[in-house]
Design an enzyme around this catalytic site. Structure first.
Site, PDB file in Angstrom:
ATOM      1  N   SER A 192       0.770  -1.205   0.029  1.00 59.75           N
ATOM      2  CA  SER A 192       0.089   0.047   0.026  1.00 59.75           C
ATOM      3  C   SER A 192       0.987   1.105   0.204  1.00 59.75           C
ATOM      4  O   SER A 192       0.345   2.293  -0.161  1.00 59.75           O
ATOM      5  CB  SER A 192      -0.867  -0.024   1.182  1.00 59.75           C
ATOM      6  OG  SER A 192      -1.962  -0.840   1.102  1.00 59.75           O
ATOM      7  N   LYS A 195       0.500   3.855  -2.819  1.00 61.94           N
ATOM      8  CA  LYS A 195      -0.646   4.835  -2.721  1.00 61.94           C
ATOM      9  C   LYS A 195      -0.300   6.306  -2.439  1.00 61.94           C
ATOM     10  O   LYS A 195      -0.666   7.214  -3.008  1.00 61.94           O
ATOM     11  CB  LYS A 195      -1.466   4.816  -1.570  1.00 61.94           C
ATOM     12  CG  LYS A 195      -2.515   3.596  -1.559  1.00 61.94           C
ATOM     13  CD  LYS A 195      -3.405   3.208  -0.297  1.00 61.94           C
ATOM     14  CE  LYS A 195      -4.380   2.302  -0.404  1.00 61.94           C
ATOM     15  NZ  LYS A 195      -3.811   1.013  -0.448  1.00 61.94           N
ATOM     16  N   SER A 373      -5.623   3.729   4.252  1.00 59.33           N
ATOM     17  CA  SER A 373      -5.145   3.107   3.316  1.00 59.33           C
ATOM     18  C   SER A 373      -6.405   2.320   2.553  1.00 59.33           C
ATOM     19  O   SER A 373      -6.483   1.374   2.386  1.00 59.33           O
ATOM     20  CB  SER A 373      -4.120   1.733   3.739  1.00 59.33           C
ATOM     21  OG  SER A 373      -3.451   1.009   2.971  1.00 59.33           O
TER      22      SER A 373
END
Length: 537
Positions: A192, A195, A373
């Protein structure tokens, strides 16, 4: 904590002495000014010497107490310099706790949506981002040395809890120079933390104030089309009480549509829904999953089938159809008869829009995405980036748009692969160098539109995906702000931290091949806490 209160008295007393001496110098004659200023410096030096003489555990305890009072906002405001013109999401929650700046107080978050300019909450002490004594301007605090950071971090990178691939990059934000690296240019699975790339690309292409529209258009004498623009936070739920900005509401859209139809003497209509803003497959390559809904331009509440607003949840298999059916029901509640079931349709080439709602600004969406997230927001922002870049709003088009946007910012993309915007795809690859440079760019004084990338980072032991971590890392709790990344066998952490001398650092730690995720997370947290606890010179 008796040692905390005793140290606070000593620190505040020394600081008061410095301020009194400075005021006397200003009022005194030119000949007396030098003496008064020397007295002020002596008092301040005494405070710094007392700080350094205090045992490390006491310093850590006091730092945690001070930072808890500000919830990290002092870092974002004082260390990063310009916090940007937005006031939403994570930053507002921190502002509410930090603005009163109580000497002793606990953490408190409000609903995080109150409007208005962010105040300039004072830094609690120099170690949280202010300049070192005798220094002026951005980057005035002492810089850690390369050797000092290597001595502190290299042994931690050898932790057996980490997998066989371990990479790291630590960058001094003020100077823009890398201070520590371990295979910093080797591409690895980011999970993640990708991102961060999605956020920088979306903000660069669209701007922090961009909003995503959901509208209703006329498509015939008695036919309307619900047109999805790609806002995954569009909600069909009743509005929460209290002031502040809220996500776009399907209920509000139905009410506005009903009013417009009644003005046109229409009380019976057929309803279609248009999802053509997005292209390609709607299902993420990982398949049906509680971490993400099908990626479609029309959905409500991220396709969640429960009352949650973040985290895992059972997801709808047809979120667009569900949203259209919910809209039809809301129209009926407003006195509009909807004939038959809603069906997929295309809006006319030159439609007459009769109603619309708008998402929260992109700055707020980015903050929410990073804090929690949020995979659905991440994929939506990647597709919005593709649309702004005039590419197909698909997984492939979004990946190409993100890469092209970052390349135009001269970021290090060697070995980088973007297969999605969320990091759920294990084929994503980025380097620790890229992650740290993304954070460096977001903290740049001349890029305020990117500031949500910094302000949206979870705060260690307090918010988002870091709220349950750092229980055993007093130095890092409250001072580390970082994006987490976790897949099976993959653990990453990338964020910012202010070291013990007040220097703002950006870091990225990545490891692949881990077998104990909890132990790997603690190892990464320990490295970030080490940065917070040392000047490393």
């Amino acid at each position: 904590m008796p040692e905390t209160r005793m140290w606070q008295v000593r620190w505040q007393s020394a600081q008061r002495s410095a301020r009194v001496a400075a005021r006397r110098a200003e009022r005194g004659a030119r000949t007396a000014a030098g003496t008064a200023q020397r007295a002020a410096r002596t008092a301040s030096d005494a405070a710094r010497l007392a700080w350094r003489a205090t045992p490390p555990y006491t310093r850590q305890t006091w730092r945690l107490t001070a930072v808890s009072a500000t919830t990290g906002l002092a870092v974002a405001v004082a260390a990063v310099a310009a916090a940007g013109p937005w006031d939403s999401g994570q930053r507002t929650a921190e502002r509410a706790a930090a603005a009163p700046a109580p000497a002793a107080g606990g953490e408190h978050h409000d609903d995080g949506r109150a409007p208005g300019p962010a105040p300039s909450a004072p830094a609690v002490l120099t170690a949280l981002g202010g300049p070192a004594h005798g220094a002026v301007g951005r980057g005035a605090a002492p810089v850690p040395t390369d050797a000092g950071l290597a001595d502190a971090l290299a042994p931690l990178l050898a932790d057996p809890a980490l997998g066989p691939l371990r990479t790291a990059s630590v960058v001094d934000v003020a100077a823009g120079r890398r201070l520590f690296g371990e295979k910093p240019d080797q591409a690895a699975t980011p999970a993640s933390t990708v991102k961060l790339a999605t956020a920088v690309a979306a903000l660069t292409r669209l701007g922090a104030d961009h909003r995503i529209d959901t509208g209703v258009v006329l498509a015939g004498p008695a036919r309307i089309v619900l047109v999805g623009g790609g806002d995954p936070t569009l909600t069909a739920r009743a509005s929460a009480p209290g002031p502040g900005d809220r996500p776009a509401s399907l209920r509000d859209l139905a009410a506005a549509t009903a009013r417009a139809l009644k003005q046109r003497k229409l009380t019976t209509v057929a309803l279609g829904y248009d999802t053509s803003a997005y292209a390609g497959p709607v299902e993420h390559p990982i398949g049906p999953n509680e971490n993400i809904a099908p990626v479609t331009a029309l959905m409500t509440d991220e396709g969640r089938l429960d009352d949650s607003d973040h985290g895992t949840a059972p997801r709808a298999t047809d979120p667009a159809g569900d949203a259209a059916r919910a809209f039809a029901g809301l129209l009926r509640g407003q006195g509009i008869t909807v004939k038959g079931d809603p069906a997929q349709a295309h809006a006319p080439a030159k439609p007459e829009r009769i109603a619309a709602v708008h998402s929260l600004p992109l700055s707020a969406l980015v903050e929410r995405m990073l804090t929690y997230s949020d995979n659905d927001i991440a994929e939506a922002l990647a597709r919005q980036t593709a649309r702004a870049a005039h590419r197909p709003a698909s997984f492939d088009g979004a990946a190409a748009a993100v890469r092209a946007t970052l390349a135009a910012q001269h970021l290090p993309l060697a070995g980088a692969v973007f297969e999605d915007g969320s990091g759920l795809d294990r084929d994503d690859k980025v380097s620790a160098n890229l992650l740290s440079r993304l954070l460096l760019l977001a903290a740049a004084p001349d890029r305020p539109e990117l500031r949500p990338v910094v302000t949206g980072l979870p705060v260690a032991a307090f918010t988002g995906t870091l709220s349950g971590r750092y229980a055993d890392e007093a130095a890092g709790a409250g001072t580390v702000r970082a994006k987490t990344g976790t897949l099976t066998g993959v653990n990453t952490l990338a964020g910012t931290v202010v070291d013990a001398d007040g220097r703002l650092l950006a870091f990225a730690f990545m490891t692949t091949g881990t077998t104990d995720p909890a132990a790997a997370q603690k190892a990464l947290d320990r490295m970030a806490s080490t940065l917070a606890n040392c000047g490393c010179r």
